[in-house]
Design an enzyme around this catalytic site. Structure first.
Site, PDB file in Angstrom:
ATOM      1  N   GLY A 347     -48.168  32.674 -17.930  1.00  0.00           N
ATOM      2  CA  GLY A 347     -48.106  34.366 -17.309  1.00  0.00           C
ATOM      3  C   GLY A 347     -47.219  34.695 -15.560  1.00  0.00           C
ATOM      4  N   ALA A 348     -47.322  33.366 -15.021  1.00  0.00           N
ATOM      5  CA  ALA A 348     -46.675  32.908 -13.424  1.00  0.00           C
ATOM      6  C   ALA A 348     -47.182  32.139 -13.089  1.00  0.00           C
ATOM      7  CB  ALA A 348     -46.840  34.573 -12.916  1.00  0.00           C
ATOM      8  N   MET A 349     -46.735  31.643 -12.184  1.00  0.00           N
ATOM      9  CA  MET A 349     -46.388  30.321 -11.826  1.00  0.00           C
ATOM     10  C   MET A 349     -46.377  30.042  -9.948  1.00  0.00           C
ATOM     11  SD  MET A 349     -47.567  26.840 -12.346  1.00  0.00           S
ATOM     12  CE  MET A 349     -47.068  26.082 -10.684  1.00  0.00           C
ATOM     13  N   GLU A 350     -47.863  29.758  -9.988  1.00  0.00           N
ATOM     14  CA  GLU A 350     -47.810  30.203  -8.393  1.00  0.00           C
ATOM     15  C   GLU A 350     -46.799  29.144  -7.318  1.00  0.00           C
ATOM     16  OE1 GLU A 350     -51.012  27.384  -9.515  1.00  0.00           O
ATOM     17  OE2 GLU A 350     -49.902  29.298 -10.459  1.00  0.00           O
ATOM     18  N   ASN A 351     -45.575  28.279  -7.646  1.00  0.00           N
ATOM     19  CA  ASN A 351     -44.878  28.156  -6.952  1.00  0.00           C
ATOM     20  C   ASN A 351     -44.942  28.361  -5.002  1.00  0.00           C
ATOM     21  OD1 ASN A 351     -43.540  26.695  -9.487  1.00  0.00           O
ATOM     22  ND2 ASN A 351     -42.635  29.017  -9.674  1.00  0.00           N
ATOM     23  N   HIS A 383     -53.130  36.610  -8.258  1.00  0.00           N
ATOM     24  CA  HIS A 383     -53.802  35.530  -8.486  1.00  0.00           C
ATOM     25  C   HIS A 383     -52.559  34.200  -7.909  1.00  0.00           C
ATOM     26  CE1 HIS A 383     -54.972  33.364 -12.161  1.00  0.00           C
ATOM     27  NE2 HIS A 383     -54.243  32.356 -11.537  1.00  0.00           N
ATOM     28  N   GLU A 384     -51.909  35.021  -7.963  1.00  0.00           N
ATOM     29  CA  GLU A 384     -50.207  33.884  -7.733  1.00  0.00           C
ATOM     30  C   GLU A 384     -50.676  33.667  -6.281  1.00  0.00           C
ATOM     31  OE1 GLU A 384     -49.915  32.398 -10.501  1.00  0.00           O
ATOM     32  OE2 GLU A 384     -49.965  33.347 -12.128  1.00  0.00           O
ATOM     33  N   HIS A 387     -52.939  32.205  -4.889  1.00  0.00           N
ATOM     34  CA  HIS A 387     -53.027  30.363  -5.313  1.00  0.00           C
ATOM     35  C   HIS A 387     -52.065  30.038  -3.775  1.00  0.00           C
ATOM     36  CE1 HIS A 387     -54.546  28.759  -9.033  1.00  0.00           C
ATOM     37  NE2 HIS A 387     -53.556  29.750  -9.513  1.00  0.00           N
ATOM     38  N   GLU A 406     -58.035  27.352 -10.546  1.00  0.00           N
ATOM     39  CA  GLU A 406     -57.419  27.979 -11.654  1.00  0.00           C
ATOM     40  C   GLU A 406     -58.581  29.755 -11.923  1.00  0.00           C
ATOM     41  OE1 GLU A 406     -54.501  29.795 -12.605  1.00  0.00           O
ATOM     42  OE2 GLU A 406     -53.685  27.963 -12.151  1.00  0.00           O
TER      43      GLU A 406
END
EC number: 3.4.11.2
Length: 963
Positions: A347-351, A383-384, A387, A406
């Protein structure tokens, strides 16, 4: 990482279409769990062999050899990396896209060792002689290399030395390599999109959880933190991005001025799974926040030019400020880039500092996107960004505690999004979006605790299995419960202490409990029945949750492990005997009562729960506790009477709770199914979204079990009767569907009204759908259907229509410039009642030119949600399992969703036999991250068979009587 289904991280709410076409998603949940990464076993050319290089694929692992263990030894720790990468965005002579790289990792020796073990996956080393060059730093003496080898199974590059590295000394290991820039959505990969008739290619990354090693050799575990100096060599007409800002302007590559070199600032100490780098011709919209942080939203140039990044830009600053205040910690980086990728499996990634998204989780078009699309964007962003502190600044020590990372983000995303959109009441949506959604899984005997012993999580597939609804949604639910009984202020105080103490370090969940306990001990107003750890251990170390049963005649209150199938065999033991310390709030006749703690005992008594003859009591106000509630029948009847005479006395969330809990209790044979159905009678006077959503969600199970039987006709007739007042209410409120309600919940309620009316055959709704779709077909350039209603109208019109309607929608899908619109069309195409069209559509999922790889499993599941498409999808999955598994990689979490999706209707002995045979036939191929989902599907099918046998006749009679 967002729920990609996250999944699917909520985020939105699932609207249920109980119709001939299917149970279709109307309010999409933020990519609920179908996500994480695809590991494509694509062929990568091998490097030239030499006598000093061997490639080993261990079959039987000799555990005495450290390179045969999946966990890294702690003899060496990384200090820093210098990584240079050059992606080639045109294919080579062999038709392959590749990248070349050079890495220098500085190592600190902790214990004497004569072997260096570092992760490496699908990389070909081009260094002459040995694969690496080893140097000492300062006065450190370096032994000679004996040999190097690649261990394929454990994904290691192993350097055997003729002597030992010494504790306290630093060393540098240099390597040159190349890898395939594949379209497998993992590691360093390529994404493609069309701009007009021109194919564009970009290079991007997805490292979580175990694919940084596919980009460069590294110590690819979250506790192996280091600093990173990233340099990208790229065509000079493209932009390079990474976690940190560039050190300065890009410079021409000396040997080829058509290429540029971009060197980035050194990162803070961080984990490999949070690295990101991207080369593209994307453009951005920018602003500088009050704290000086540069905020940029990146996307395809056309999307930026059309303003699709502006909503994300407008909410990012407020959300960053909210979390900085919530954590009492400044945002730790100088910039916050967020980028929408055409091909992205999560969905997305918190890099850290460069968050990657699916396009539909970041881009929003006010003209063509629905309110649920907008809600999804703000919640996924929240959400991201949550993080960036919780997960990135302070990181889990190992993947067995993924739930803390998470689950926490899945809870506070509602808080951050609520701050950005304060009129939407978003915080309430955690109840249908996470709490009750995950209870359906956690009430199975095959569930698992939030915290898994570290020794049970080793392989990449085992790590991928951690990315499930238990980690995300149960994690969010119990953290919300904890915050509620501590109070949010006290929770934030302990949280800030935790973040300050462990910045740039790694932790376990026990560290958070310790700092929350310190906050509790420092005040006197909040008193707990035990320590934070003692309370929370019962919620994190044992699976499931309790059902609290109240006898209002005596005030007796008891707890019991809730199982949807009360006769299922729970093989997992619990040190707490499946008893919990339960925080209980209650209302008596509409008046709040004192808070009560049910200790870890099976039964107690309190007059709070005792009522006179005409009174009622209701527990778990606003469903802040992670449990379900049962009452004696008299109290249930009094609650029903209250709902049918003056429902406003009971809070909206609890009106939904009454429905959710009673249907679950009926499934578990704890109340008659007719009692649960009686709890829906008040809906003909209900206008709010959440009670209706509870009913539609609960009755979707009835639809799955009965839409192939004689029960379905009376059931649809009952739902038509119940929904017609709601349909008429919104028909009037919206002036015959020409306007939209003002607030979010009313818009969602309108969507439920029209979707339920259409899918259950209300003639005026079916006519509306056909008329609007026909208008669009006659004038394709002007779509008369409001974005909020498109999913419903498209689905219903395609279900009523034939090939002309299907082909028109397919043509619109090919032309769709906005991914939100494409998603609606892609889902609606599965609503057809034509078998041959559905079979053709299934075939499209194997062709990435027709259906993107990231969308293949969700498309199959959409077809499976259609009663006509379900057997077709099941046959398709059985026939193509090996190809699907090989093409998409067994570590992809979407396999779990695929198995769940195609087996949801299974309720006969024949289907059970088919499922068992499927398991037997594919043992050699395996099920990867879908292994647990397959066991759950077997358990659910057995429970479904039993439930249908016991309830079919009584349910049929109830619907006949009340329709």
């Amino acid at each position: 990482m967002a729920k990609g289904f996250y999944i699917s991280k909520a985020l939105g709410i699932l609207g249920i279409l109980l119709g001939v076409a299917a149970v279709a998603t109307i309010i999409a949940l933020s990519v609920v769990y179908a996500q994480e990464k695809n590991k494509n076993a694509e062929h990568v050319p091998q490097a030239p062999t030499s006598p000093t290089i061997t490639t080993t694929a261990a079959i039987t692992l000799d555990q005495s050899k450290p390179w045969n263990r999946y966990r890294l030894p702690t003899t060496l720790l990384p200090d820093s990396y210098n990584v240079t990468l050059r992606p080639y965005l045109t294919p080579n002579a062999d038709g392959l896209y590749i990248f070349k790289g050079k890495s220098i990792v500085r190592l600190l020796c902790q214990e004497p060792t004569d072997v260096i073990i570092i992760h490496s996956k699908k990389l070909n080393y081009t260094t002459q002689g040995h694969m690496v060059v080893l140097r000492g730093v300062g006065d450190s003496q370096v032994p000679e290399i004996d040999r190097t080898e690649l261990v394929e199974l454990t994904e290691y590059l192993v350097v055997h030395l003729k002597g030992s590295l010494q504790p306290g000394h630093m060393y540098e290991m240099e390597s040159e390599f190349q890898g395939e820039l594949a379209d497998d959505l993992a590691g360093f990969y390529r994404s493609e999109y069309m701009e007009g008739n021109v194919k564009k290619v970009l290079a991007t990354t997805q490292m979580q959880s175990t694919d940084a090693r596919k980009s460069f050799p590294c110590f690819d575990e979250p506790a192996m933190k280091a600093t990173f100096n990233i340099t990208l060599i790229h065509p000079n007409n493209l932009t390079a991005l990474s976690n940190m800002p560039p050190k300065g302007s890009s410079t021409p590559l000396a040997e080829d001025p058509n290429w540029s070199v971009t060197e980035f600032e050194t990162t803070p100490v961080m984990s490999t799974y949070l690295l990101a780098y991207i080369v593209s011709e994307f453009q951005s919209v920018n602003e500088t926040a009050q704290n000086g942080v540069l905020i940029r939203i990146w996307a395809r140039p056309n999307a930026i030019a059309e303003g699709h990044g502006m909503y994300a830009l407008n909410v990012t600053g407020p959300i960053l400020n909210f979390f900085a205040n919530h954590y009492n910690t400044s945002y730790p980086l100088p910039k916050s880039d967020q980028i929408a990728l055409p091909d992205f499996n999560a969905g997305a990634m918190e890099n850290w500092g460069l968050v990657t998204y699916r396009e539909n989780a970041l881009l929003f078009d006010p003209q063509s996107s629905s309110i649920s699309n907008k809600e999804r964007v703000v919640t996924v962003i929240a959400h991201e960004l949550a993080h960036q502190w919780f997960g990135n600044l302070v990181t889990l020590a190992w993947w067995n505690d993924l739930w803390l990372n998470e689950g926490f983000a899945s809870y506070v995303e509602y808080l951050g999004a609520d701050h950005a959109e304060p009129t939407w009441n978003l915080k309430d949506l955690i109840v249908p979006g996470d709490v009750y959604r995950v209870m359906a899984v956690d009430a199975l005997a095959s569930s698992h605790p939030l915290t898994t012993p570290a020794e049970e999580v080793n392989t990449p597939a085992q790590i991928s299995e951690m990315f499930d609804s238990i980690s995300y949604s149960k994690g969010a639910s119990v953290i919300r419960m904890l915050s509620n009984f501590l109070t949010e202020d006290l929770f934030k105080e302990g949280l800030a202490s935790y973040l300050h103490a462990f910045a740039y370090q790694n932790t376990t969940y026990l560290d958070l409990w310790e700092h929350l306990q310190k906050a509790v001990d420092a005040q006197t107003s909040i008193r707990l029945p035990d320590t934070v750890r003692a309370i929370m251990d019962r919620w994190t170390l044992q699976m499931g949750f309790p059902v609290i049963t109240v006898d209002t005649k005596t005030g007796n209150i008891s707890q019991k492990h809730f199982l949807l199938d009360s006769e299922s065999n729970v093989t997992r033991s619990s040190a707490f005997d499946y008893l919990w310390i339960v925080p209980i709030s209650s209302i008596k006749n509409g008046v709040m009562q004192d808070h009560y703690w049910l200790r870890d005992v099976s039964q107690a008594q309190n007059d709070l729960f005792k009522t006179a003859s005409d009174d009622w009591v209701l527990l778990n106000v606003n469903v802040t506790g992670y449990f379900q509630v049962n009452y004696d029948e008299d109290n249930w009847r009094m609650i029903q009477h209250q709902l049918q005479t003056n429902l406003s006395v009971i809070p909206v969330i609890n009106r939904a709770q009454v429905i959710y809990d009673s249907f679950n209790l009926a499934t578990a044979h704890m109340v008659p199914v007719t009692l649960a159905l009686d709890n829906t009678l008040f809906l003909n006077g209900e206008k709010e979204y959440m009670p209706w959503q509870a009913a539609l969600s609960s009755l979707s199970y009835f639809s799955l079990m009965f839409d192939r039987s004689e029960v379905y006709g009376p059931m649809k007739k009952y739902l038509r009767k119940q929904v017609e007042p709601l349909f008429q209410h919104f028909e009037t409120l919206t002036k015959n569907w020409t306007e939209r309600p003002e607030n979010l919940m009313d818009q969602y309620s309108e969507i439920n009204a029209i979707s339920t009316a259409c899918s259950n055959g209300l003639p005026q709704c079916e006519n509306l759908a056909k008329t609007l779709f026909d208008q669009w077909m006659s004038d394709p350039e002007n779509n008369p259907i409001h974005p909020n209603l498109r999913s419903t109208i498209y689905c219903n019109a395609i279900a009523q229509g034939g090939q002309d309607q299907w082909d028109f929608a397919w043509g619109q899908l090919q032309q769709a410039q906005l991914v939100n619109e494409a998603d609606k069309l892609r889902s609606a195409l599965a609503c057809s009642n034509e078998v041959w069209l559905l079979n053709r559509y299934l075939g499209y999922t194997l062709n990435p030119d027709l259906i993107r790889k990231q969308d293949a499993t969700s498309t199959i599941n959409s077809i499976a949600s259609n009663v006509i498409g379900q057997p077709l999808a099941w046959d398709f999955v059985q026939s193509n399992w090996k190809k699907l598994f090989q093409d998409y990689g067994g570590g992809s979490f979407s396999f779990s969703n695929l198995i769940q999706g195609v087996t949801r209707r299974f309720s006969s002995e024949f289907e059970l036999q088919q499922l068992e045979q499927f398991k037997k036939n594919n043992m050699d191929v395996g099920f990867g991250s879908g292994t647990r989902a397959l066991e759950q599907a077997l358990e659910k099918t057995k429970a479904n068979i039993k439930w249908v046998k016991e309830n079919k006749e009584v349910v049929l009679n109830w619907f006949i009587e009340h329709s």
